[in-house]
Scaffold this active site. Structure first.
Site, mmCIF file in Angstrom:
data_model
loop_
_atom_site.group_PDB
_atom_site.id
_atom_site.type_symbol
_atom_site.label_atom_id
_atom_site.label_comp_id
_atom_site.label_asym_id
_atom_site.label_seq_id
_atom_site.Cartn_x
_atom_site.Cartn_y
_atom_site.Cartn_z
ATOM 1 N N TYR A 74 43.075 35.674 47.213
ATOM 2 C CA TYR A 74 43.641 37.035 47.293
ATOM 3 C C TYR A 74 42.627 38.111 46.920
ATOM 4 O O TYR A 74 41.587 37.807 46.374
ATOM 5 C CB TYR A 74 44.983 37.156 46.584
ATOM 6 C CG TYR A 74 45.122 37.019 45.083
ATOM 7 C CD1 TYR A 74 44.066 37.059 44.206
ATOM 8 C CD2 TYR A 74 46.404 36.866 44.557
ATOM 9 C CE1 TYR A 74 44.270 36.956 42.840
ATOM 10 C CE2 TYR A 74 46.614 36.758 43.186
ATOM 11 C CZ TYR A 74 45.542 36.814 42.336
ATOM 12 O OH TYR A 74 45.747 36.713 40.990
ATOM 13 N N GLU A 75 42.934 39.340 47.298
ATOM 14 C CA GLU A 75 41.955 40.452 47.212
ATOM 15 C C GLU A 75 40.662 40.142 47.965
ATOM 16 O O GLU A 75 39.597 40.604 47.594
ATOM 17 C CB GLU A 75 41.636 40.813 45.756
ATOM 18 C CG GLU A 75 42.813 41.314 44.960
ATOM 19 C CD GLU A 75 43.472 42.540 45.550
ATOM 20 O OE1 GLU A 75 42.827 43.263 46.320
ATOM 21 O OE2 GLU A 75 44.669 42.749 45.262
ATOM 22 N N GLY A 76 40.795 39.391 49.049
ATOM 23 C CA GLY A 76 39.629 39.051 49.865
ATOM 24 C C GLY A 76 39.073 37.695 49.484
ATOM 25 O O GLY A 76 38.623 37.493 48.366
#
Lengths: 593, 593
Positions: free
Chosen positions: B438-440
């Protein structure tokens, strides 16, 4: 189809790397013709794909449950196990005299890979039964063999291994279960065993527990342990079932993975004593248990290959289907399937290359095991036995550690969807996590590799393998730029391994802690170099046959080169850590952590 | 106590490695005296250890549940969040004008480490709220700031980030949520957002959704995305709550880990339209979202450090208590606690060294961020901004990848008990698995590192860091054998990194696929070398202060050397893989996988 057995790849490895032709030429293996082997593998593929694999998710969602001492397995398991037994899959490598198929371990290994890839939880029941059969065939009396083995091979009954106790994990010296001799020659057992896989279930009529225990006058430590048969239901001489024995499942564990396989706490003798029968001689239990354990360790190594391949197949399917982002090279104006993105390719290649390397190494070990048991020449048997013995901890330790990385990459390829349980990638990540622990943790495999497999023979088996690697390097160097590149990486890896073998052989006695501080990195290094060697051999075999099937053999060559450039390159750094880094491992006192 | 915040270690890193004194001397940070910082950290430790940490297992066993659009969080979460807000923990780094404490990011980073280590699921709510506050402070109108920010900082309301849609994971160009302008200047939003962390819950009175959407005439792709505030309950001018807005949680996900944090599917506008308010200018949404995302990426990197440290603490406690097997060196006749076994020490050291390296790197980055925002000299601000920007993808990518390895080692130290859910080690393994996603994902961080952080400035930031590393090497060389040994490994690592930076800078334009095939290994290499550098600096600082506290500073020195010998040694192999191994990554066509 959720699992597609890689039969073509398996046959390639068996034929080109693991010496199937030589194995099939051994006395007793006359039936293992190329046609038969291919037919067996195709049948196994069909059965596992169609019957066993679909139950994998079911088992994770509906694990085994315990109530009042009884364990109910996942719906569908019992019927699948009936079919498994009836089709003869339990007996692939066991003697025809007891109803087995008498095929080489090499062939059984491929069948086991499929079974485990299809359903790790389901496969554990046959895996443990295999171990029980092995122990009985080695150490049981003729009467015991005739009574138990055919029923274990038919799937009518199943087997377990009872080692661990609450106070004795890997350390069997601490086993406390008591076995008291009775007037009729049998024993009464009392004690608690934990972590007993399929220690209780509803898939078979009876369960044959093989149990480590101590008789009253036994010496202390591991030299006072004996092995007993403790059937769940007592068995009459004609094989019919008698009374319920006093062994009871008091609970099963709530686990991170392999949830469908019941992990039992077994209580022996709480209601007067569990009737048991000595296997082999008194106080030789550990020796017999090691027979089961060696087979089981190899089998768990294969579980690593299996779950990793299942995770790889799922990741590839997702990467081919999921559309996300435009290509970094600007070659398309629209988003593409993620299999086109360089880092997704890198992850898939890292999965694929390590799986193929681990498979090749395990199959080669299985071939050596067949040679060690069946070759007419005693020296050839001894040489192959030494190689097989050296490889078992590596197959167990490295393949399972590899499976942790590969199943984690499998989640990563799925992105956010990988973290959602319904997707299924997370199950492989959870299931795999036991593999570096049970049947001896990676550290225990590494201790075995150092002590009994390297120091004891002065590094002879390791050096013999390195000599073979060197010969492969020379062949690779003659095969153009790609071959030469692999040869160079392999040479660097072999030299790193030899440096470490010298270090281990010369230092273990004088400074054991220094060597054991690097034992797991040594196991990892050996795994990398030996798997890289097998893939170097695969490159050469593919070169010979390239014109027959450019896509298949070309892929083998790319995979071998990937392994050399991305995995073998870790070898020199590992050797440095092992040889120069032990002081830092050992420096802190308990309170400083 | 299940979590013990390492306050002494944190203060060491802040003072000796992250430049707390220089940060505290910046205008606006006059309150951040050494005494205040220590007091804040000790208060945070107390709160997180006593209130938040005990809810971690509770949350895993009793995840958030969904019913009829409402989400009920784990019992105890609501009360703990009330205390969190009232004590001012949401506002540590936000302006005093809105009720925050106005402390440096460096101080907030240490507080966040504790919160995340105590309870990753709980900590996600403040993490997302922080991002929303950051976006409003940067791009919101004065009225929006005054209306929303104080209530977000007090814990009365919470914030979310709404990016992902079913057809658009990481690829925001595909966002389809519509925002239709209304006569009163507001918008009506229609669409579906997925993976919205704390998108619905019962811990606060209101939820302030920050939502990416497109207006009817917006350009295609990422240049047509705007950012909107969509409150769960409409807000009157005085801050009181009005009608329920048309945004509804239609389900939450069933996840591998962080089960207590609800991951929502949000439906906007199914009942006429969700009222939204434009933030900043039309079509600049992505730019604002990147502000939130950059802060959130750094914060997720810290989550990696946090969960790894929690796993380490649990593993140490078990290793000190579990008795198993005699020592390999024969130094005791009885079984000993496993912390005495060399491979257990190796695992604990590998955990510890990587955690300390990642913590030091992240704190140093936070210090650079403070300098970048508050230093009076523009050139100093620019230089520090470049360093911080370079470090963010590394802190996010490397620290989280590290946490996968460390939490896995945490399970391994526990042996069979690690696989049993009740033990608790498995929860960290499951929870950590989202952090590289998550968050890239790590690949997205690595693309950022290659493209915007290395190629764009021609490698200037990377080379500036390498020049600092070289200076540290020289200092290490003057510090006896251990220092010199670390200096040598660091030099080899720096040279490997520089080779790769040159490769990236010169090749990305002409052969992007070749470079991006090695982007994640480049990120890993940079993480290893930069963390190794920080630990080299820690070695030097410990040398200066060794006489003050031999146990503490001696441990720092051992840890630094372990990192050099066991982690930095991987650097040259990684550089080879990146520079020479891209062809094998890219060679297979889609059908060949």
């Amino acid at each position: 189809m959720s699992y597609q057995a890689p039969v073509k790849e398996m046959l390639f490895v068996m034929n080109e790397l693991a010496g199937l032709a030589q194995v099939a030429a051994l006395p007793g293996f006359e039936d293992a013709t190329p046609e038969t082997v291919q037919a067996v593998l195709e049948e196994a593929a069909k059965f596992n794909q169609e019957v066993v694999a679909p139950l994998n998710v079911t088992g994770d969602k509906n694990p085994s449950t315990w109530q009042d001492g009884e364990v109910r397995t996942t719906p569908g398991f019992k019927e699948a196990f009936r079919q498994f037994g009836e089709a003869g899959w339990q007996g692939v490598l066991h003697p025809q005299a007891y109803g087995g198929q008498g095929l080489p371990k090499l062939v059984a290994t491929a069948c086991n890979e499929m079974l485990n890839a299809a359903n790790l939880s389901f496969a554990l029941c046959p895996l443990l039964t295999d171990g029980a059969v092995e122990a009985l065939l080695t150490a049981g009396s003729a009467a015991q063999q005739q009574l138990y083995v055919p029923r274990l091979l038919s799937g009518q009954w199943t087997g377990t291994m009872n080692l661990t106790e609450p106070q004795a994990g890997s350390d069997l010296a601490l086993v406390r279960t008591r076995a008291e001799p009775q007037a009729d020659g049998s024993y009464q057992l009392f004690g608690t065993k934990i972590f007993i896989t399929y220690g209780e279930h509803d898939m078979a009529e009876n369960i044959v527990h093989l149990v480590l225990a101590r008789t009253p006058d036994a010496p202390e430590g591991v030299k006072g342990i004996s092995l007993f048969i403790v059937p769940k239901f007592l068995v009459n001489d004609d094989g019919s079932l008698g009374a319920r024995n006093d062994v009871h499942c008091v609970s099963i564990e709530h686990k991170l993975g392999i949830k469908a396989s019941p992990t039992a706490v077994l209580q022996f003798g709480d209601h007067g004593g569990a009737k048991g029968y000595l296997v082999g001689e008194l106080n030789h239990g550990l020796e017999y248990m090691f027979i089961m354990m060696n087979a089981a360790r190899f089998a768990v190594g294969m579980q690593g290959v299996s779950i990793a391949d299942r995770a790889y197949q799922k990741a590839v399917a997702y990467a081919r289907e999921r559309v996300q982002s435009r290509p970094v090279d600007g070659s398309a104006r629209e988003a593409v399937t993620i299999v086109h993105h360089p880092d997704v390719k890198r992850m898939l290649m890292a999965m694929r290359a390590q799986i193929e390397g681990a498979r090749a190494l395990a199959y080669a070990a299985a071939g050596a095991c067949d040679m060690a048991h069946h070759h007419p020449d005693a020296q050839v048997r001894r040489d192959n036995a030494a190689i097989y013995e050296y490889l078992v901890p590596i197959v167990k330790g490295w393949s399972t550690e590899m499976s942790l990385e590969v199943t984690s990459l499998g989640v990563q390829v799925h992105g956010g969807m990988g973290f959602i349980e319904e997707t299924g990638a997370a199950q492989y990540y959870r299931d795999a996590r036991i593999l570096t622990i049970y049947e001896g943790t990676t550290a225990i495999q590494a201790n075995d590799l150092v002590g009994r497999k390297t120091v004891r023979d002065g590094g002879a088996a390791a050096r013999a393998l390195c000599a073979e690697i060197e010969a492969t390097e020379a062949q690779l160097t003659a095969q153009g730029e790609a071959g030469a590149a692999i040869g160079r990486r392999l040479a660097a890896g072999r030299q790193a391994l030899l440096r470490v073998v010298d270090f281990v052989v010369t230092q273990t006695k004088s400074q054991p802690n220094t060597v054991f501080a690097g034992s797991v990195p040594y196991l990892k290094l050996a795994g990398i170099v030996l798997a890289g060697w097998q893939l170097g051999r695969a490159f050469l075999a593919a070169q010979r046959r390239l014109d027959e099937d450019k896509a298949f053999y070309g892929t083998k060559q790319v995979t071998a080169r990937f392994f050399a450039d991305h995995v073998l390159t870790q070898a020199p750094g590992l050797a440095t850590s092992i040889i120069e880094g032990s002081e830092d491992v050992l420096a802190l006192a308990e309170a400083q952590f």
